[in-house]
Design an enzyme around this catalytic site. Structure first.
Site, PDB file in Angstrom:
ATOM      1  N   GLU A 185     -19.644  -4.348 -74.811  1.00  0.00           N
ATOM      2  CA  GLU A 185     -18.727  -4.838 -75.843  1.00  0.00           C
ATOM      3  C   GLU A 185     -19.250  -4.405 -77.215  1.00  0.00           C
ATOM      4  O   GLU A 185     -20.432  -4.600 -77.518  1.00  0.00           O
ATOM      5  CB  GLU A 185     -18.652  -6.367 -75.789  1.00  0.00           C
ATOM      6  CG  GLU A 185     -17.673  -6.935 -76.798  1.00  0.00           C
ATOM      7  CD  GLU A 185     -17.683  -8.458 -76.849  1.00  0.00           C
ATOM      8  OE1 GLU A 185     -18.773  -9.054 -76.864  1.00  0.00           O
ATOM      9  OE2 GLU A 185     -16.587  -9.050 -76.876  1.00  0.00           O
TER      10      GLU A 185
ATOM     11  N   GLU B  91     -16.719 -19.422 -73.232  1.00  0.00           N
ATOM     12  CA  GLU B  91     -15.733 -18.391 -73.582  1.00  0.00           C
ATOM     13  C   GLU B  91     -16.507 -17.237 -74.203  1.00  0.00           C
ATOM     14  O   GLU B  91     -16.936 -17.317 -75.349  1.00  0.00           O
ATOM     15  CB  GLU B  91     -14.708 -18.946 -74.597  1.00  0.00           C
ATOM     16  CG  GLU B  91     -13.834 -20.059 -74.066  1.00  0.00           C
ATOM     17  CD  GLU B  91     -12.810 -19.587 -73.056  1.00  0.00           C
ATOM     18  OE1 GLU B  91     -12.662 -18.359 -72.869  1.00  0.00           O
ATOM     19  OE2 GLU B  91     -12.172 -20.452 -72.433  1.00  0.00           O
TER      20      GLU B  91
ATOM     21  N   CYS C 291     -12.423 -11.094 -78.991  1.00  0.00           N
ATOM     22  CA  CYS C 291     -12.944 -11.082 -77.621  1.00  0.00           C
ATOM     23  C   CYS C 291     -11.982 -10.383 -76.667  1.00  0.00           C
ATOM     24  O   CYS C 291     -12.400  -9.825 -75.665  1.00  0.00           O
ATOM     25  CB  CYS C 291     -13.198 -12.512 -77.162  1.00  0.00           C
ATOM     26  SG  CYS C 291     -11.767 -13.576 -77.377  1.00  0.00           S
TER      27      CYS C 291
ATOM     28  N   LYS D 288     -20.229 -27.143 -84.331  1.00  0.00           N
ATOM     29  CA  LYS D 288     -21.116 -26.208 -85.026  1.00  0.00           C
ATOM     30  C   LYS D 288     -20.458 -24.835 -85.100  1.00  0.00           C
ATOM     31  O   LYS D 288     -20.355 -24.135 -84.094  1.00  0.00           O
ATOM     32  CB  LYS D 288     -22.472 -26.073 -84.329  1.00  0.00           C
ATOM     33  CG  LYS D 288     -23.465 -25.371 -85.264  1.00  0.00           C
ATOM     34  CD  LYS D 288     -24.595 -24.669 -84.562  1.00  0.00           C
ATOM     35  CE  LYS D 288     -24.353 -23.224 -84.308  1.00  0.00           C
ATOM     36  NZ  LYS D 288     -24.165 -22.367 -85.499  1.00  0.00           N
TER      37      LYS D 288
HETATM   38  P1  NAD Z   1     -23.014 -15.525 -80.923  1.00  0.00           P
HETATM   39  O1  NAD Z   1     -23.194 -15.770 -79.483  1.00  0.00           O
HETATM   40  O2  NAD Z   1     -24.041 -14.762 -81.650  1.00  0.00           O
HETATM   41  O3  NAD Z   1     -22.863 -16.924 -81.707  1.00  0.00           O
HETATM   42  C1  NAD Z   1     -21.910 -17.897 -81.317  1.00  0.00           C
HETATM   43  C2  NAD Z   1     -22.380 -19.259 -81.776  1.00  0.00           C
HETATM   44  O4  NAD Z   1     -23.584 -19.616 -81.067  1.00  0.00           O
HETATM   45  C3  NAD Z   1     -22.730 -19.347 -83.255  1.00  0.00           C
HETATM   46  O5  NAD Z   1     -22.286 -20.590 -83.753  1.00  0.00           O
HETATM   47  C4  NAD Z   1     -24.247 -19.261 -83.242  1.00  0.00           C
HETATM   48  O6  NAD Z   1     -24.866 -19.861 -84.351  1.00  0.00           O
HETATM   49  C5  NAD Z   1     -24.587 -20.021 -81.992  1.00  0.00           C
HETATM   50  N1  NAD Z   1     -25.874 -19.688 -81.407  1.00  0.00           N
HETATM   51  C6  NAD Z   1     -26.587 -18.536 -81.544  1.00  0.00           C
HETATM   52  N2  NAD Z   1     -27.717 -18.604 -80.816  1.00  0.00           N
HETATM   53  C7  NAD Z   1     -27.717 -19.819 -80.207  1.00  0.00           C
HETATM   54  C8  NAD Z   1     -28.610 -20.461 -79.308  1.00  0.00           C
HETATM   55  N3  NAD Z   1     -29.725 -19.858 -78.901  1.00  0.00           N
HETATM   56  N4  NAD Z   1     -28.283 -21.701 -78.866  1.00  0.00           N
HETATM   57  C9  NAD Z   1     -27.135 -22.297 -79.251  1.00  0.00           C
HETATM   58  N5  NAD Z   1     -26.257 -21.733 -80.105  1.00  0.00           N
HETATM   59  C10 NAD Z   1     -26.545 -20.502 -80.576  1.00  0.00           C
HETATM   60  O7  NAD Z   1     -21.577 -14.846 -81.059  1.00  0.00           O
HETATM   61  P2  NAD Z   1     -20.874 -14.288 -82.370  1.00  0.00           P
HETATM   62  O8  NAD Z   1     -21.578 -13.061 -82.803  1.00  0.00           O
HETATM   63  O9  NAD Z   1     -20.676 -15.392 -83.347  1.00  0.00           O
HETATM   64  O10 NAD Z   1     -19.420 -13.926 -81.815  1.00  0.00           O
HETATM   65  C11 NAD Z   1     -19.129 -12.732 -81.171  1.00  0.00           C
HETATM   66  C12 NAD Z   1     -19.041 -12.941 -79.670  1.00  0.00           C
HETATM   67  O11 NAD Z   1     -18.151 -14.024 -79.393  1.00  0.00           O
HETATM   68  C13 NAD Z   1     -18.458 -11.744 -78.946  1.00  0.00           C
HETATM   69  O12 NAD Z   1     -19.175 -11.519 -77.754  1.00  0.00           O
HETATM   70  C14 NAD Z   1     -17.036 -12.185 -78.634  1.00  0.00           C
HETATM   71  O13 NAD Z   1     -16.438 -11.533 -77.544  1.00  0.00           O
HETATM   72  C15 NAD Z   1     -17.226 -13.629 -78.376  1.00  0.00           C
HETATM   73  N6  NAD Z   1     -15.958 -14.361 -78.528  1.00  0.00           N
HETATM   74  C16 NAD Z   1     -15.363 -14.866 -77.407  1.00  0.00           C
HETATM   75  C17 NAD Z   1     -14.141 -15.522 -77.512  1.00  0.00           C
HETATM   76  C18 NAD Z   1     -13.459 -16.102 -76.286  1.00  0.00           C
HETATM   77  O14 NAD Z   1     -12.609 -16.964 -76.453  1.00  0.00           O
HETATM   78  N7  NAD Z   1     -13.793 -15.673 -75.079  1.00  0.00           N
HETATM   79  C19 NAD Z   1     -13.529 -15.659 -78.757  1.00  0.00           C
HETATM   80  C20 NAD Z   1     -14.179 -15.140 -79.883  1.00  0.00           C
HETATM   81  C21 NAD Z   1     -15.401 -14.492 -79.754  1.00  0.00           C
END
Ligand code: NAD
Length: 491
Positions: A383, A248, A282, A174
């Site tokens: 962040e 992650e 990230c 997803k």
């Molecule tokens: P997000 O947490 O909003 O969404 C991530 C994913 O989770 C999306 O596919 C979203 O649809 C899904 N999601 C949202 N709510 C959910 C729920 N309640 N249950 C299950 N799935 C759900 O994050 P984002 O805005 O897409 O990305 C930014 C964040 O990701 C930042 O905090 C960034 O640091 C982090 N990030 C981490 C890494 C790493 O490898 N550590 C890499 C890239 C991004």
């Protein structure tokens, strides 16, 4: 004209059965360019069931077969890197020089883990009892769900999908609702590579889809990349369902410049750390710690280069910094800049939305630098996930460490020094899953990646990633002829 994408379940392309779709907006033009299906709960359940059905045969396939398919997938992605790079830049505003390279990196990951597919052997273990032969095998965990963020959909996916498939798991993917297109288009390459139906399934949608994936039938592992807020919810739901998770999450990574550093390189590293990928990464080095003797010089060099960063069309190879990826993120970054000014942070560069001739309707924000930041400010603790740098001065190595570790996150860190003893001391004392010395934002398929503290747990990339997707099975074979007393155990 929008492009229409469909879900990929059990080897078949299907539209949303709830007739619900949403648009993907190109953050440079501001126009809808792709139509993405919102999977219904029933379709999520179908995808999990398709993966479950495909699991027995796939898990028993030979490593050689899996390696062949993964290598083919790598070939196809490499051949299509331009198309996929362009599509991802259109979807999330990341510059083509990076998205194109990320397709190559992703292909490299499929190839790297193809190499492990036929090498997942166990151990033979000598026991105290000479009549029992003990060995271990490494078995796939089963149906795994891979959830990714919008900033690098294909690269983040390859971190998970390559080891998951190499180990013989079946998957449901997803991507983020803000950048789903490349992941859905990837189904075509999965199919052309020859993966059997149901081994890889792709569903799209918002948080509802992510939630449904934890409750629509038994899954065996969830690997999640995203924000700590959502990571927390996933860990709680996974705890209730007793499903293992890899998380992650985000970061507020310190990038530390000592006065003895090669300043030319350190300034480039600081820029790459925060303005590369528009800071939407990230591992962004969003807290820059600079030792006082070189503090003013570093800040002024950074501010001058930041003001000269070439903003523009993300699909133009000349562009250095693209747009922020979507409207909610754009608003969040501008709010964080305003909040930083409210708490007294001093602007050294940028700080506003960027407008200009070649910037169209794009969601651009000026490369922004705040100087003289205190580590207890929100600017230094939260962040932002955008092109906003907090610069903090320090005097001693101890002070640098206290500031660097004074965060709830622990993803990445950088150290710039010519003193090898100091470099080693820092690598030992920094609380982070990744420590770079005299480089920043470097990655390699062989090198493990992941965080500590609120940046998450589990590791991706490198051989260790296979641990997330395999379980050790221990086998004992008794070959003695002796009849044993049923009511006592042997030590
Ligand atoms: P997000 O947490 O909003 O969404 C991530 C994913 O989770 C999306 O596919 C979203 O649809 C899904 N999601 C949202 N709510 C959910 C729920 N309640 N249950 C299950 N799935 C759900 O994050 P984002 O805005 O897409 O990305 C930014 C964040 O990701 C930042 O905090 C960034 O640091 C982090 N990030 C981490 C890494 C790493 O490898 N550590 C890499 C890239 C991004």
């Amino acid at each position: 004209m929008t492009e229409t994408f469909d879900l990929y379940i059990g080897g078949t392309y299907v539209s949303s059965d709830a007739q619900e779709r949403f648009d993907s907006i190109n953050p440079y033009t501001g126009t809808a360019w792709a139509s993405i299906p919102q999977a219904s709960d029933a379709q999520v359940a179908n995808a999990v069931a398709a993966a479950r059905t495909a699991f027995p045969a796939w898990s028993r396939s030979t490593g050689k077969t899996r390696a062949t398919l993964l290598n083919r997938l790598a070939d196809l992605l490499e051949a299509e890197a331009d198309r996929f790079g362009l599509m991802e830049s259109t979807d999330n505003g990341k510059v083509i020089r990076e998205t194109r390279a990320q397709m190559g990196f992703s292909a490299r990951q499929y190839r790297f883990f193809a190499g492990y597919a036929d090498k997942l052997w166990g151990q033979t273990i000598p026991l105290d009892d000479p009549d029992v032969f003990d060995f271990t095998t490494r078995v796939p965990v089963g149906v795994v769900v891979l959830v990714t963020a919008w900033n690098s959909p294909m690269a983040l996916l390859s971190n998970k999908l390559a080891p998951a498939l190499a180990a013989g798991n079946t998957v449901v993917i997803k991507p983020s609702e803000h950048a789903s297109a490349t992941t859905l288009a990837f189904a075509e390459l999965i199919e052309r590579a020859g993966f059997p139906p149901g081994v890889v399934n792709i569903v799209t949608g918002d948080a509802r889809t992510g939630q449904a994936l934890l409750t629509s039938g038994r899954i065996d592992h969830m690997s999640f990349t995203g924000s700590p807020e959502v990571g927390r919810k996933i860990a709680a739901a996974a705890g209730a369902a007793l499903v293992a998770v890899t998380l992650e999450l985000g970061g507020k990574s310190p990038n530390i410049i000592f006065a003895d550093a090669d300043l030319d390189k350190a300034v480039v590293g600081a820029l790459a750390g925060i303005f590369g990928a528009t800071g939407q990464t990230c591992i962004a080095g969003s807290r820059l710690l600079v030792q006082r003797p070189v503090y003013d010089e570093v800040v002024s060099r950074l501010a001058a280069r930041a003001a000269a960063i070439r903003l523009g069309d993300p699909t133009d190879p000349e562009t250095e910094m693209g747009t922020t990826a979507n409207r909610p993120q754009y608003d969040r970054i501008l709010d964080a800049i305003a909040a930083a000014q409210d708490e007294g942070a001093q602007l050294a560069a940028g700080g506003r939305p960027a407008n200009g001739e070649n910037l169209g309707n794009g969601l651009f924000i000026e490369p922004t630098i705040f100087r003289d930041v205190h580590n207890d400010m929100r600017l230094a603790q939260d962040e932002i996930f955008g092109p906003v740098l907090a610069v903090l001065p320090f005097d001693t190595e101890e002070e640098a460490l206290a500031i660097a570790n004074g965060t709830r996150y622990g993803l990445a860190s950088g150290v710039w020094t010519q003193d090898i003893s100091r470099a080693f001391r820092m690598t030992r004392a920094l609380e982070a899953g990744v420590v770079w010395v005299n480089t920043y934002r470097a990655s390699a398929v062989q090198a493990p990646f992941g965080g500590v503290k609120e940046s998450g747990f589990g590791r991706e990339r490198g051989e260790v990633a296979l641990q997330e997707f395999t379980a050790i099975r221990n086998v004992m074979i008794n070959f003695s002829d002796e009849e044993r007393d049923p009511f006592s155990v042997r030590g």
